[in-house]
Design a protein around this motif. Structure first.
Motif, PDB file in Angstrom:
ATOM      1  N   ALA A 293      45.939   2.731  40.771  1.00 16.73           N
ATOM      2  CA  ALA A 293      45.816   3.450  41.681  1.00 16.73           C
ATOM      3  C   ALA A 293      46.700   3.074  43.061  1.00 16.73           C
ATOM      4  O   ALA A 293      47.619   4.228  43.069  1.00 16.73           O
TER       5      ALA A 293
ATOM      6  N   SER B  96      41.098  -7.133  34.799  1.00 16.00           N
ATOM      7  CA  SER B  96      40.244  -6.080  35.344  1.00 16.00           C
ATOM      8  C   SER B  96      40.564  -5.276  36.798  1.00 16.00           C
ATOM      9  O   SER B  96      40.467  -4.729  36.649  1.00 16.00           O
ATOM     10  N   TYR B  97      40.219  -6.225  37.283  1.00 13.75           N
ATOM     11  CA  TYR B  97      40.651  -5.915  38.396  1.00 13.75           C
ATOM     12  C   TYR B  97      42.142  -5.577  38.973  1.00 13.75           C
ATOM     13  O   TYR B  97      42.127  -4.039  39.902  1.00 13.75           O
TER      14      TYR B  97
ATOM     15  N   ASP C  46      42.437  -2.310  37.516  1.00 13.27           N
ATOM     16  CA  ASP C  46      42.454  -0.682  37.619  1.00 13.27           C
ATOM     17  C   ASP C  46      43.261  -0.306  39.175  1.00 13.27           C
ATOM     18  O   ASP C  46      43.394   0.356  39.598  1.00 13.27           O
TER      19      ASP C  46
END
Length: 131
Positions: free
Chosen positions: A27, A19-20, A23
């Motif tokens: 970016a 999940s980290y 994202d």
């Protein structure tokens, strides 16, 4: 029991990392792409090679056109000035009688009158007496 705890911790760590990183990767990719690290080779070739060449050629053509127009303006101005001088000279010649004609008219009037001693008496009449 410890094996289950270790397995659960590993699963939780994997889920957290996914999940980290899920994202973080878009970016970072967006940031690198905005900074120019990922580019389209065709777009870069257009921006760095073709567009500067096109701008230089456009400037050269505009300068050539402007210099041609300037030369044409100078030629037209010279012709207009010459014709204006010619017209002014012709107008002066048309309005003022030439000096040669004035001299010629004076000579013609003197030549048309008979001389005073040419067959006229003192009274200005013809001499009709015969001796």
């Amino acid at each position: 029991l410890t094996l289950e705890r270790e397995t659960a911790a590993k699963i939780a760590a994997k889920a957290f990392a996914q999940s980290y990183l899920g994202d973080l990767v878009p970016a970072v990719y967006g940031t690198l792409s905005d900074a120019g690290y990922f580019y389209d080779p065709t777009e870069r070739d257009l921006e760095q090679d073709f567009l500067p060449w096109l701008m230089d050629e456009t400037v050269n053509r505009i300068e050539e056109t402007n210099s041609g127009r300037t030369a044409l303006d100078v030629i037209i101005r010279q012709i207009v000035n010459a014709r204006e001088r010619d017209f002014a000279l012709a107008e002066r010649e048309r309005t003022a009688p030439p000096a040669d004609l004035e001299d010629a008219t004076e000579e013609d009037t003197e030549g048309d009158a008979p001389p005073a001693s040419a067959g006229l008496g003192d009274a200005g009449t013809a001499d009709t007496t015969t001796e």
